[in-house]
Enzyme design. Structure first.
Site, mmCIF file in Angstrom:
data_model
loop_
_atom_site.group_PDB
_atom_site.id
_atom_site.type_symbol
_atom_site.label_atom_id
_atom_site.label_comp_id
_atom_site.label_asym_id
_atom_site.label_seq_id
_atom_site.Cartn_x
_atom_site.Cartn_y
_atom_site.Cartn_z
ATOM 1 N N GLU A 1 0.880 -1.227 0.145
ATOM 2 C CA GLU A 1 0.068 -0.024 -0.024
ATOM 3 C C GLU A 1 1.078 1.148 0.065
ATOM 4 O O GLU A 1 0.590 2.275 -0.839
ATOM 5 C CB GLU A 1 -0.920 0.109 1.359
ATOM 6 C CG GLU A 1 -1.962 1.205 1.289
ATOM 7 C CD GLU A 1 -2.944 1.090 0.348
ATOM 8 O OE1 GLU A 1 -3.920 0.263 0.389
ATOM 9 O OE2 GLU A 1 -2.971 2.051 -0.577
ATOM 10 N N ASP B 1 0.852 4.153 -2.883
ATOM 11 C CA ASP B 1 0.200 5.406 -2.664
ATOM 12 C C ASP B 1 1.599 6.491 -3.091
ATOM 13 O O ASP B 1 1.088 7.587 -3.502
ATOM 14 C CB ASP B 1 -0.019 5.881 -1.130
ATOM 15 C CG ASP B 1 -1.406 4.846 -0.868
ATOM 16 O OD1 ASP B 1 -1.881 4.266 -1.834
ATOM 17 O OD2 ASP B 1 -1.603 4.516 0.197
ATOM 18 N N SER C 1 -7.922 1.708 -3.256
ATOM 19 C CA SER C 1 -6.538 2.445 -2.782
ATOM 20 C C SER C 1 -5.904 2.887 -4.012
ATOM 21 O O SER C 1 -4.901 4.014 -3.309
ATOM 22 C CB SER C 1 -5.576 1.108 -2.044
ATOM 23 O OG SER C 1 -6.227 0.830 -0.956
#
Ligand SMILES: *[C@@H]1O[C@H](CO)[C@@H](O)[C@H](O)[C@H]1NC(C)=O
Ligand SMILES: *[C@@H]1O[C@H](CO)[C@@H](O)[C@H](O)[C@H]1NC(C)=O
Ligand SMILES: *[C@@H]1O[C@H](CO)[C@@H](O)[C@H](O)[C@H]1NC(C)=O
Ligand SMILES: *[C@@H]1O[C@H](CO)[C@@H](O)[C@H](O)[C@H]1NC(C)=O
Ligand SMILES: *[C@@H]1O[C@H](CO)[C@@H](O)[C@H](O)[C@H]1NC(C)=O
Ligand SMILES: *[C@@H]1O[C@H](CO)[C@@H](O)[C@H](O)[C@H]1NC(C)=O
Ligand SMILES: *[C@@H]1O[C@H](CO)[C@@H](O)[C@H](O)[C@H]1NC(C)=O
Ligand SMILES: *[C@@H]1O[C@H](CO)[C@@H](O)[C@H](O)[C@H]1NC(C)=O
Length: 565
Positions: free
Chosen positions: A282, A286, A478
């Site tokens: 993650e 990002d 996400s």
């Protein structure tokens, strides 16, 4: 009946039996959420940290201010508040401060101030003392899904001297999410197949990359120019990001950029910038997609440490207090973490939601991934859909997911639905009523038709190629939220260059004007199978707003022309 037993029912203002402190029950559950089993009283000697939310001087003033600076129809549109202006609205009144100080002194306690306005404090006390101070029964509960223990109480009370001065104590009756966060689908797998691609497009059936997103949404490669421009990325749960992997990612997908383009790291709750930490995807996703898309925008990674592992909003609250303490908080904040709204009390959810309103009033655009579990599989009961926090908060912008290209369609995991806590805000009345009129009877009874509806908009969620030792694809909203955040940051750059204010809280503008710069997604659905043998269920992406892809996906050139840029 079962619904009642499992829902946190909050009783306010019930006078408790005869007690010298004249306790009044503040929050109470009938039972712990079903994943949690009591294993007995918490050890009386164990020290716990409790946060106290003090009554704000003018809590409603923040929301009024937020709307007045975010609604294009308002004469104050874009006139964001300063740190001092927001703090003067939320700072507790002096009688509250005095009452709390006296109570602390009487009980031999010292408090730590957590928020810049002084409306959050914390105390550290042994369990025995906590039980006494709040007429509570702190108990150890085991989460059957994760095996982790937490200390919570099924009820707590406030002594008379704190009534009207303390809004809530946390953690008490709000439980961690019953399943592990983040929402991000851990649907990653090592990349191998190479599918034939359309040579005329940077997108392919097996890859979403920076060039693909630039092409699909018209995102320019031109570097941002404004020093004041900024984009914040939230990280939790050990999702470190790695600069050496960012470099390889940039060399591959942004050969025109300096491969050493850096981001700023800001740790909180013990979050450490550790280049040797293992990857949990993650963080790389990002950072790689914000630094890679928002060319030359100052990206800061706000990384919460191990203390957040509980998933009980403590990390969200700490990040909020950190951002609110900054003179210049990031102009855009993207967060790809969340949880089911159920299991949290409304009062706690609302404290976080109101703090997002404070940041929004100061001009920050707050984006959250809507979640990756479609309509959400019965957290409360098998039948009912399960809305996510913080997308349920009317003061943030929720980003759903799409897949494919030309045309895009809804990504099956894209979470969306209707809050059980917040009524539908007026900015989305027309769009959501139109959907309810046409489609509200499908799945009726499984969702709360009067609630705040989400997501607000969407972006691609399928097969984002990231680099972490190898290149591999990752799925989820996400990926969608950082994509939209980068677009907003590049739009802000052009606004700042003209001496105009940043976009700030998007929703009133998005539903009244901005939707014209979005591509409506009208195919696909969020149907997921919750239990073996059960038919998949969900919502369809349809013309106009829908609870899968919101108002649609961004188009950079249309955004520019809509904003006269
Ligand atoms: C406190 O909780 C424990 C379980 O941890 C229970 O056995 C006990 O009866 C409770 N005490 C009171 C006074 O409610
Ligand atoms: C997709 O990405 C992978 C990893 O970067 C790459 O090896 C592969 O060639 C790409 N496929 C296409 C069709 O571009
Ligand atoms: C941009 O930065 C300059 C210098 O730090 C400051 O004077 C100005 O107020 C800032 N503008 C905005 C919109 O934050
Ligand atoms: C990137 O920024 C961090 C601080 O956030 C700093 O420690 C590091 O040295 C920088 N790296 C480069 C290559 O500039
Ligand atoms: C980028 O933002 C961070 C956090 O606000 C700040 O510390 C840093 O100085 C900024 N860097 C530049 C180059 O403006
Ligand atoms: C779940 O909720 C629905 C709607 O309120 C209700 O009709 C149903 O009986 C509930 N199911 C269970 C197993 O509690
Ligand atoms: C439905 O949402 C409204 C707020 O819009 C709330 O007052 C109501 O309690 C919710 N109903 C249920 C069953 O959660
Ligand atoms: C939902 O979409 C999938 C393809 O993504 C399709 O197979 C399925 O039939 C659709 N379900 C409904 C109810 O339309």
């Amino acid at each position: 009946m079962i619904v009642k037993a499992l829902l946190p029912f909050v009783f306010l203002g019930l006078v408790c039996g005869a007690s010298s402190a004249n306790f009044r029950v503040r929050e109470k559950l009938n039972a712990a959420p079903h994943a949690f089993t009591s294993v007995g009283p918490a050890s009386p000697e164990q020290t716990i940290t409790l946060r106290l939310a003090l009554a704000q001087g003018n809590a409603g003033g923040v929301v009024d201010a937020l709307y007045s600076v975010s609604d294009p129809a308002s004469s104050k549109y874009g006139q964001h508040l300063t740190k001092q202006e927001v703090e003067s609205l939320v700072a507790p009144k002096s009688d509250t401060k005095d009452a709390v100080d006296t109570w602390l002194k009487t009980n031999g306690l010292t408090a730590t101030t957590l928020s810049p306005a002084g409306d959050w404090i914390s105390i550290q006390v042994p369990v025995s003392k906590a039980n006494e101070l709040f007429d509570a029964n702190f108990t150890t509960f085991t989460n059957q899904n994760t095996g982790k223990d937490v200390i919570r109480t099924l009820s707590y009370s406030l002594p008379e001297v704190l009534q009207g001065h303390v809004d809530l104590v946390h953690p008490t009756v709000s439980f961690p999410a019953s399943v592990e966060l983040p929402l991000a689908a851990k649907q990653k797998r090592a990349f191998h197949s190479i599918v034939q691609r359309d040579p005329s497009s940077a997108c392919s059936a097996d890859n979403t990359t920076i060039p693909c997103l630039q092409e699909l949404y018209g995102i320019p490669l031109t570097p941002a120019t404004q020093k004041n421009n900024s984009l914040g990325v939230t990280g939790f749960f050990g999702n470190n990001a790695h600069r050496d992997w960012l470099k390889i990612f940039l060399q591959t997908y942004r050969p025109d950029m300096d491969p050493d383009t850096n981001y700023t790291f800001v740790g909180f709750d013990g979050g450490v910038d550790d280049p040797t930490a293992p990857s949990v995807s993650e963080g790389e996703l990002d950072i790689q997609y914000t630094v890679g898309l928002a060319t030359n925008v100052n990206v800061t990674y706000y990384f919460g440490g191990i203390d957040n592992q509980d998933g009980d909003l403590s990390g969200f609250l700490d990040e909020l207090n950190l951002l609110l303490s900054l003179d210049t908080p990031p102009l855009v904040l993207t967060t790809s973490y969340g949880r089911s709204e159920s299991g949290l009390t409304f009062d706690l959810v609302d404290k976080a939601c109101q703090a997002y309103a404070q940041l929004g009033a100061r001009g920050t655009t707050i984006l959250f991934a809507s979640g990756d579990s479609g309509v959400g599989c019965g957290q409360i009961n098998e039948t009912l859909f399960s809305p996510t926090f913080p997308s349920d908060c009317p003061f943030v912008t929720s980003v759903g997911g799409t897949q494919s290209f030309s045309p895009e369609e809804a990504w099956a995991g894209s979470s969306g639905g209707f809050s059980n806590y917040y009524a539908r805000p007026s900015y989305q009345d027309a769009a959501v009523s139109a959907w309810l009129d046409a489609h509200g009877s499908e799945n009726a009874g499984r969702f709360n038709a009067s609630g705040r509806a989400f997501p607000d908009l969407a972006a691609k969620a399928d097969r984002f190629i990231i680099y972490a030792s190898v290149f591999f694809p990752i799925f989820g909203t996400s990926a969608s939220s950082p994509t939209v955040a980068s677009i907003i940051a590049l739009i802000n750059d052009r606004l700042l260059a003209q001496g105009r204010p940043p976009l700030g809280f998007l929703n009133p503008w998005l539903y009244s004007t901005g939707y014209q710069a979005l591509t409506d997604i009208t195919a696909g659905n969020s149907s997921i199978q919750c239990a073996a043998g059960e038919a998949p269920r969900g919502f369809d992406a349809v013309e106009g707003w829908d609870p899968v892809t919101g108002l649609g996906t961004p188009n950079f050139d249309k955004l520019l022309s809509l904003l006269d840029l």
